[in-house]
Design a protein around this motif. Sequence first.
Motif, PDB file in Angstrom:
ATOM      1  N   ALA A 239      41.331  39.686  39.971  1.00 33.20           N
ATOM      2  CA  ALA A 239      42.445  39.988  40.983  1.00 33.20           C
ATOM      3  C   ALA A 239      42.382  39.525  42.305  1.00 33.20           C
ATOM      4  O   ALA A 239      43.341  38.988  42.964  1.00 33.20           O
ATOM      5  CB  ALA A 239      42.924  41.451  40.932  1.00 33.20           C
ATOM      6  N   ILE A 240      41.175  39.855  43.110  1.00 37.80           N
ATOM      7  CA  ILE A 240      40.996  39.697  44.414  1.00 37.80           C
ATOM      8  C   ILE A 240      40.546  38.064  44.561  1.00 37.80           C
ATOM      9  O   ILE A 240      40.537  37.628  45.789  1.00 37.80           O
ATOM     10  CB  ILE A 240      39.871  40.366  45.054  1.00 37.80           C
ATOM     11  N   PHE A 241      40.371  37.233  43.452  1.00 36.63           N
ATOM     12  CA  PHE A 241      40.270  35.844  43.730  1.00 36.63           C
ATOM     13  C   PHE A 241      41.335  34.996  42.991  1.00 36.63           C
ATOM     14  O   PHE A 241      41.339  33.912  43.034  1.00 36.63           O
ATOM     15  CB  PHE A 241      39.056  35.383  43.133  1.00 36.63           C
ATOM     16  N   LYS A 242      42.709  35.489  42.999  1.00 37.54           N
ATOM     17  CA  LYS A 242      43.683  35.005  42.464  1.00 37.54           C
ATOM     18  C   LYS A 242      44.279  34.472  43.508  1.00 37.54           C
ATOM     19  O   LYS A 242      44.570  34.861  44.416  1.00 37.54           O
ATOM     20  CB  LYS A 242      44.654  35.874  41.801  1.00 37.54           C
ATOM     21  N   PRO A 243      44.547  33.097  43.135  1.00 38.34           N
ATOM     22  CA  PRO A 243      45.524  32.199  44.221  1.00 38.34           C
ATOM     23  C   PRO A 243      46.928  32.735  44.054  1.00 38.34           C
ATOM     24  O   PRO A 243      47.290  33.127  43.098  1.00 38.34           O
ATOM     25  CB  PRO A 243      45.233  30.533  43.554  1.00 38.34           C
ATOM     26  N   GLY A 244      47.753  32.579  45.255  1.00 36.92           N
ATOM     27  CA  GLY A 244      49.077  32.689  45.428  1.00 36.92           C
ATOM     28  C   GLY A 244      50.056  31.747  44.884  1.00 36.92           C
ATOM     29  O   GLY A 244      49.444  30.443  44.638  1.00 36.92           O
ATOM     30  N   THR A 245      51.052  32.261  44.707  1.00 36.79           N
ATOM     31  CA  THR A 245      52.032  31.168  43.923  1.00 36.79           C
ATOM     32  C   THR A 245      53.311  31.408  44.826  1.00 36.79           C
ATOM     33  O   THR A 245      53.463  32.319  45.860  1.00 36.79           O
ATOM     34  CB  THR A 245      52.387  31.609  42.676  1.00 36.79           C
ATOM     35  N   ALA A 246      54.441  30.552  44.719  1.00 40.88           N
ATOM     36  CA  ALA A 246      55.721  30.918  45.492  1.00 40.88           C
ATOM     37  C   ALA A 246      56.238  32.159  45.386  1.00 40.88           C
ATOM     38  O   ALA A 246      56.942  32.886  46.226  1.00 40.88           O
ATOM     39  CB  ALA A 246      56.424  29.672  45.244  1.00 40.88           C
ATOM     40  N   GLU A 247      56.297  32.567  44.045  1.00 47.18           N
ATOM     41  CA  GLU A 247      56.674  33.878  43.795  1.00 47.18           C
ATOM     42  C   GLU A 247      56.065  35.050  43.891  1.00 47.18           C
ATOM     43  O   GLU A 247      56.591  36.262  44.423  1.00 47.18           O
ATOM     44  CB  GLU A 247      57.097  33.989  42.159  1.00 47.18           C
ATOM     45  N   ALA A 248      54.599  34.989  44.001  1.00 47.66           N
ATOM     46  CA  ALA A 248      53.820  36.270  44.161  1.00 47.66           C
ATOM     47  C   ALA A 248      52.319  35.643  44.791  1.00 47.66           C
ATOM     48  O   ALA A 248      51.555  34.734  44.446  1.00 47.66           O
ATOM     49  CB  ALA A 248      53.284  36.635  42.719  1.00 47.66           C
ATOM     50  N   PRO A 249      52.443  36.291  46.071  1.00 48.83           N
ATOM     51  CA  PRO A 249      51.315  35.877  46.838  1.00 48.83           C
ATOM     52  C   PRO A 249      49.937  36.433  46.419  1.00 48.83           C
ATOM     53  O   PRO A 249      49.997  37.616  45.840  1.00 48.83           O
ATOM     54  CB  PRO A 249      51.325  36.471  48.251  1.00 48.83           C
ATOM     55  N   GLY A 250      48.867  35.410  46.129  1.00 51.64           N
ATOM     56  CA  GLY A 250      47.628  36.269  45.542  1.00 51.64           C
ATOM     57  C   GLY A 250      46.690  36.681  46.888  1.00 51.64           C
ATOM     58  O   GLY A 250      47.067  36.765  47.890  1.00 51.64           O
ATOM     59  N   LEU A 251      45.596  36.931  46.472  1.00 52.32           N
ATOM     60  CA  LEU A 251      44.566  37.546  47.326  1.00 52.32           C
ATOM     61  C   LEU A 251      43.277  36.759  47.850  1.00 52.32           C
ATOM     62  O   LEU A 251      42.426  37.117  48.539  1.00 52.32           O
ATOM     63  CB  LEU A 251      44.065  39.088  46.714  1.00 52.32           C
ATOM     64  N   LEU A 252      43.431  35.359  47.222  1.00 56.03           N
ATOM     65  CA  LEU A 252      41.976  34.630  47.258  1.00 56.03           C
ATOM     66  C   LEU A 252      41.931  34.464  48.859  1.00 56.03           C
ATOM     67  O   LEU A 252      40.879  34.455  49.380  1.00 56.03           O
ATOM     68  CB  LEU A 252      42.422  33.174  46.593  1.00 56.03           C
ATOM     69  N   ARG A 253      42.909  33.808  49.594  1.00 54.87           N
ATOM     70  CA  ARG A 253      42.990  33.773  50.848  1.00 54.87           C
ATOM     71  C   ARG A 253      42.432  34.961  51.668  1.00 54.87           C
ATOM     72  O   ARG A 253      41.567  34.922  52.474  1.00 54.87           O
ATOM     73  CB  ARG A 253      44.208  33.183  51.395  1.00 54.87           C
ATOM     74  N   THR A 254      43.140  35.858  51.222  1.00 60.16           N
ATOM     75  CA  THR A 254      42.425  37.260  52.030  1.00 60.16           C
ATOM     76  C   THR A 254      40.900  37.410  51.902  1.00 60.16           C
ATOM     77  O   THR A 254      40.362  37.741  52.694  1.00 60.16           O
ATOM     78  CB  THR A 254      43.150  38.772  51.517  1.00 60.16           C
ATOM     79  N   THR A 255      40.448  37.405  50.634  1.00 55.14           N
ATOM     80  CA  THR A 255      39.076  37.775  50.296  1.00 55.14           C
ATOM     81  C   THR A 255      38.225  36.616  51.214  1.00 55.14           C
ATOM     82  O   THR A 255      37.183  36.934  51.597  1.00 55.14           O
ATOM     83  CB  THR A 255      38.922  37.504  48.557  1.00 55.14           C
ATOM     84  N   VAL A 256      38.695  35.439  51.052  1.00 51.96           N
ATOM     85  CA  VAL A 256      37.827  34.479  51.779  1.00 51.96           C
ATOM     86  C   VAL A 256      37.628  34.493  53.278  1.00 51.96           C
ATOM     87  O   VAL A 256      36.410  34.932  53.700  1.00 51.96           O
ATOM     88  CB  VAL A 256      38.234  32.919  51.417  1.00 51.96           C
ATOM     89  N   PHE A 257      38.799  34.958  53.880  1.00 50.06           N
ATOM     90  CA  PHE A 257      38.742  35.198  55.223  1.00 50.06           C
ATOM     91  C   PHE A 257      38.120  36.383  55.781  1.00 50.06           C
ATOM     92  O   PHE A 257      37.506  36.761  56.722  1.00 50.06           O
ATOM     93  CB  PHE A 257      40.133  35.007  55.880  1.00 50.06           C
ATOM     94  N   ALA A 258      38.544  37.426  54.904  1.00 50.35           N
ATOM     95  CA  ALA A 258      37.974  38.791  55.084  1.00 50.35           C
ATOM     96  C   ALA A 258      36.340  38.758  54.883  1.00 50.35           C
ATOM     97  O   ALA A 258      35.472  39.452  55.817  1.00 50.35           O
ATOM     98  CB  ALA A 258      38.426  39.969  54.321  1.00 50.35           C
ATOM     99  N   GLY A 259      35.919  38.002  53.981  1.00 47.49           N
ATOM    100  CA  GLY A 259      34.435  37.907  53.784  1.00 47.49           C
ATOM    101  C   GLY A 259      33.675  37.048  54.924  1.00 47.49           C
ATOM    102  O   GLY A 259      32.428  37.153  55.314  1.00 47.49           O
ATOM    103  N   LEU A 260      34.219  35.992  55.481  1.00 51.68           N
ATOM    104  CA  LEU A 260      33.895  35.469  56.717  1.00 51.68           C
ATOM    105  C   LEU A 260      33.864  36.165  57.877  1.00 51.68           C
ATOM    106  O   LEU A 260      33.031  36.207  58.634  1.00 51.68           O
ATOM    107  CB  LEU A 260      34.715  34.145  56.923  1.00 51.68           C
ATOM    108  N   LEU A 261      34.792  37.085  57.856  1.00 51.46           N
ATOM    109  CA  LEU A 261      35.108  37.910  59.067  1.00 51.46           C
ATOM    110  C   LEU A 261      33.727  38.899  59.184  1.00 51.46           C
ATOM    111  O   LEU A 261      32.895  39.257  59.938  1.00 51.46           O
ATOM    112  CB  LEU A 261      36.459  38.856  59.046  1.00 51.46           C
ATOM    113  N   SER A 262      33.644  39.528  57.932  1.00 53.11           N
ATOM    114  CA  SER A 262      32.327  40.389  57.735  1.00 53.11           C
ATOM    115  C   SER A 262      31.263  39.811  57.922  1.00 53.11           C
ATOM    116  O   SER A 262      30.094  40.360  58.414  1.00 53.11           O
ATOM    117  CB  SER A 262      32.546  40.990  56.389  1.00 53.11           C
ATOM    118  N   THR A 263      31.051  38.706  57.482  1.00 50.96           N
ATOM    119  CA  THR A 263      29.782  37.839  57.718  1.00 50.96           C
ATOM    120  C   THR A 263      29.520  37.410  58.991  1.00 50.96           C
ATOM    121  O   THR A 263      28.244  37.798  59.643  1.00 50.96           O
ATOM    122  CB  THR A 263      29.849  36.407  56.803  1.00 50.96           C
ATOM    123  N   GLY A 264      30.657  37.322  59.694  1.00 44.98           N
ATOM    124  CA  GLY A 264      30.249  36.722  61.377  1.00 44.98           C
ATOM    125  C   GLY A 264      29.808  38.149  62.065  1.00 44.98           C
ATOM    126  O   GLY A 264      28.744  38.240  62.870  1.00 44.98           O
TER     127      GLY A 264
END
Length: 439
Positions: A239-264
Amino acid sequence: MSTTPPPEALTSDTRPETDERSAGDGPLGWLRALGPRGRRAFAGAFGGYALDSYDYFTLPLSMVALAAHFGLDSGQTGLFTTVTLVVSAVGGAVAGVVADRIGRVKALMITVITYAVFTVACGFAPTYETLLVFRALQGLGFGGEWAVGAILVAEYASAKHRGRTLGAIQSSWAVGWALAAVVYTLVFSFVGNDLAWRVMFWTGALPALLVIWVRRRVHDAPVATAVRERSDRKGSFAAIFKPGTAEAPGLLRTTVFAGLLSTGVQGGYYTLATWVPTYLKTERGLSVVGTGAYLTLLISGAFIGYLTGGYLTDRLGRRRNIWLFALLSAICILTYANIPSGANTLLLLLGFPLGFCMSAIFSGFGSYLSELYPTAVRGTGQGFTYNTGRAVGAVFPTLVGFLADSWGVGGALVFGAIGYGLAALALLGLPETRGKELL
């Protein structure tokens, strides 16, 4: 014994908590706004994270005696930190899934018991290899406790006060750190080095008392529990790596950027925490580093930084708070690397702003990561992104170590500023969440 109160108890206690939140003003308004059940959750999470910190610092504080006992070189002693952080990333990710599937309180108790049991076990280790294994297993609980405790309290906190409430939870890290330093001083003053390091680990049994209290007094937030139990995708990595669609935004983008934020952020933090004391000792000749004066400045700065950062994350917003302290932390690194010879007193005094800035940037993490994910996968998302950042961020100090031979420790420290730069860039891919209700 169940950790979830009966439905009638939830109904009767929900209205007063809502009323308290609406009246939650003043310096301690955030604490009153939690309500009685939320304050018990706060106490459990605060104690758990403080003792998590205490158990973590038993090793660094005992390292010299431990290395002498087993005849270890610097590479072998450094492996303790690497193993702890890498395994803690696994523990944190798993604990997040467990929290989504069986509840926050049960997962919190599991993590606390895990780090307590294996910290005590370290005190009985007959060999270096055994101690390394026990320390790795301790990391499983160490990595999971913060994410679970932060979510537990975030789901009680009002949107208005969530930043400072979670900042106060973060401040317990400094409390546990200070407690470990006091106990270390007492133990090593009265017990010989060959036994003192074992006694330090044995004191790690203290969290067992907290677990008994948590089991009897702390419960998951009722609304969050109801939402989580209705979901059919709770605790799902997919679920946290699911890409978004026009009808339902996913969480992939959030997970990638939140992971980068935490890494930095954690890359910059571990660079400073690992190498600044070495730099001050070896290149600036400050023998007082690691003694009471330096630790007092560093720890007091950290404690005040956690509280201040929590307040500012509610006033400025999550993103602005992180941007501000990423900049100030990078300035701290550059300052340490460029202060001229002879200004050693100034370097020593900079321990306070160093602890302040390194810690204030973390204050917004508990609220921000909680607000980025829906209830059903909040534990999974927060546990994965925060602890992945911890594991990858742990590589930064290693890179500084390699660069130190050619650049010098002072020059190599500048590499830590790259971590804070990465955190600032990662924020461009994440939304502002201040004022968001958790559903």
